[in-house]
Design a protein around this motif. Structure first.
Motif, PDB file in Angstrom:
ATOM      1  N   LYS A 103       0.828  -1.202   0.000  1.00 43.39           N
ATOM      2  CA  LYS A 103       0.000   0.000   0.000  1.00 43.39           C
ATOM      3  C   LYS A 103       0.864   1.254   0.000  1.00 43.39           C
ATOM      4  O   LYS A 103       0.624   2.200  -0.757  1.00 43.39           O
ATOM      5  N   TYR A 106       2.624   1.610  -3.588  1.00 48.95           N
ATOM      6  CA  TYR A 106       1.798   2.067  -4.704  1.00 48.95           C
ATOM      7  C   TYR A 106       1.272   3.487  -4.487  1.00 48.95           C
ATOM      8  O   TYR A 106       1.015   4.204  -5.452  1.00 48.95           O
ATOM      9  N   GLN A 107       1.138   3.901  -3.232  1.00 49.82           N
ATOM     10  CA  GLN A 107       0.782   5.298  -2.989  1.00 49.82           C
ATOM     11  C   GLN A 107       1.914   6.220  -3.434  1.00 49.82           C
ATOM     12  O   GLN A 107       1.685   7.278  -4.025  1.00 49.82           O
ATOM     13  N   ALA A 110       1.910   6.422  -7.195  1.00 50.30           N
ATOM     14  CA  ALA A 110       0.840   7.309  -7.654  1.00 50.30           C
ATOM     15  C   ALA A 110       1.251   8.767  -7.495  1.00 50.30           C
ATOM     16  O   ALA A 110       1.005   9.600  -8.383  1.00 50.30           O
ATOM     17  N   ASP A 111       1.896   9.081  -6.384  1.00 48.92           N
ATOM     18  CA  ASP A 111       2.354  10.461  -6.161  1.00 48.92           C
ATOM     19  C   ASP A 111       3.384  10.862  -7.206  1.00 48.92           C
ATOM     20  O   ASP A 111       3.363  11.996  -7.716  1.00 48.92           O
ATOM     21  N   THR A 157      -4.574   5.236 -10.897  1.00 40.70           N
ATOM     22  CA  THR A 157      -4.528   6.660 -10.548  1.00 40.70           C
ATOM     23  C   THR A 157      -4.824   7.530 -11.770  1.00 40.70           C
ATOM     24  O   THR A 157      -5.898   7.453 -12.343  1.00 40.70           O
TER      25      THR A 157
END
Length: 458
Positions: A103, A106-107, A110-111, A157
């Motif tokens: 988690k 992948y966050q 995405a950023d 995203t």
């Protein structure tokens, strides 16, 4: 078609052979991701997209810092943009590290995509990953739709997630790295067969490949066929569902029962999922489907799950919120455990011991026959839990370490077995038991507070 040609075709299908586009490349420094990066770098300049390398130092191994430093030097030498972050050890949970790490990872990706204006994230999942995932899901059981493997391309995203190496076996990645002298790092934990995926990777897949060298290709073929069949089913259900609904989206029993038998279950499931926002497997819905067509019970109300009831009239089916009943706090100091029941043990704490996961975060725990009966009670000064290394830790020290205020410590409850041994300091820590211990696995759960505790190997 060579593996490199297959790689290029995957990129072309995703519309990424374009120097005006930017992609983020997830790099761990393992052979998979370093081959992915090398293949991208060797694309013709008129086709190569702009590359942004993204790396997460998970701080889980002693080698993590050295690998991050190598990647920094590599990107400097090859004039590549690198974005790096660390996952601080203080943020590592006591259980579920792998899921939490994914988690976080992948966050971060995405950023980076949003910050760089990238249209895609590229990861290095390969054919062996696909087969391992398929076999793990097959062994776990469940709904047929869960057998679908890793998608080669899906929305993510602000763009898409693309896995251009899914046709490459692991052996092909090693061979390419050897021929092209691609440097990479091996994660020693990948050899630990105490993990399910590693056992499948090192024992099951090689055996099946010995039976048939084309095993990985066959798994990929079955995955494609299954995805096609599920898409066809979804398309047909979308056409059938409106024909059995009322204007306020209730299910018309007679119209639904008139559908071809094999389409009744998927239509019923789709209706339920749209009405409740929850996912259901066809196998678990089978008893409800039989109840719906039972003419000996033309009306009734039955609990579907923890949140919803099915309401049946002569000609209509509806969904209604379930009125939850929680046992009131018993005045006695010791509260006997009722298996598969939520029990209120303090004014603000509801817990339970279940034979199967109750739908909330739950900790699997091994029991022996002589553990029963279990009970809840306030902790006592001489209470302690067993640690992984064989030592013990007092409940008092656990509460101090978890910064529980002194005034609140008397409210903490523990789960104990028949001899008074503490199995769970509720909300804080579990005693350690090996996966071979005892004869029964139960699931310890708490709501609405987040379940906390040390990892138990099963």
């Amino acid at each position: 078609m060579t593996p490199v040609q297959q790689f290029n075709r995957q990129l072309a299908a995703a519309g990424l052979l374009d120097p005006t586009k930017t992609v983020v490349v997830a790099i761990s420094t393992g052979v998979d991701s370093m081959v992915l990066l090398t293949l991208l770098q060797r694309l013709p300049t008129q086709q190569r997209p702009q590359l942004v390398v993204a790396h997460v130092n998970h701080q889980l191994r002693a080698e993590s810092d050295a690998e991050a430093a190598y990647l920094q030097r590599y990107c400097d030498d090859h004039d590549l943009t690198l974005r790096v972050t660390r996952w601080p050890q203080a943020q590592h949970p006591q259980t579920g590290v792998e899921a939490a790490g994914r988690k976080f990872r992948y966050q971060f990706f995405a950023d980076v995509m949003r910050a760089s204006g990238a249209v895609a994230l590229l990861t290095a999942h390969h054919a062996n990953d696909q087969a391992e995932t398929f076999l793990m899901k097959l062994a776990r059981g469940g709904d047929l739709a869960q057998l679908t493997g890793i998608a080669g391309q899906r929305p993510f995203t602000v763009g898409q997630l693309v896995r251009p190496l899914l046709t490459w076996p692991k052996a092909a990645l090693y061979a390419y790295a050897d021929r092209q002298r691609v440097r990479f790092f091996e994660d020693a934990t990948n050899q630990d067969v105490s993990f399910t995926r590693n056992r499948i990777r090192h024992r099951v897949v090689p055996e099946l490949t010995t039976v048939n060298p084309e095993f990985l290709g066959h798994v990929a073929g079955y995955e494609r066929q299954l995805a096609t069949l599920l898409a066809a089913q979804k398309q047909m259900v979308a056409q059938l569902l409106p024909t059995v609904l009322t204007s306020n989206t209730k299910l018309q029993l007679q119209a639904w029962a008139a559908l071809p038998t094999l389409w009744q279950a998927p239509v019923f499931r789709e209706w339920l999922q749209q009405r409740t926002g929850q996912l259901y497997s066809l196998a678990k819905l089978a008893p409800w489907q039989r109840w719906l067509v039972n003419t000996n019970q033309p009306t009734g109300r039955r609990q579907l799950d923890a949140d919803f009831d099915l309401v049946k009239t002569v000609d209509m089916i509806d969904v209604s919120p379930h009125k939850k009943r929680v046992k009131k706090l018993m005045p006695a100091e010791k509260i006997m455990v009722d298996l598969n029941q939520w029990q209120k043990i303090t004014a603000g704490q509801t817990v339970g011991v279940f034979a199967s996961p109750p739908g909330f975060a739950a900790q699997p725990f091994r029991l022996a026959a002589n553990d029963w009966p279990l009970s809840w009670r306030p902790w006592q000064p001489d209470d302690r839990v067993t640690l992984r290394g064989g030592g013990h830790q007092s409940v008092r020290r656990i509460l101090i370490n978890h910064k529980v205020p002194r005034a609140a410590r008397h409210q903490v409850m523990v789960l104990v077995n028949a001899t008074g041994d503490v199995l769970w300091v509720v909300g804080h820590k579990f005693t350690y038991r090996k996966r071979e211990f005892g004869t029964q696995t139960v699931f310890l759960a708490s709501k609405p507070r987040e379940l906390k505790g040390v990892h138990l190997k099963r």
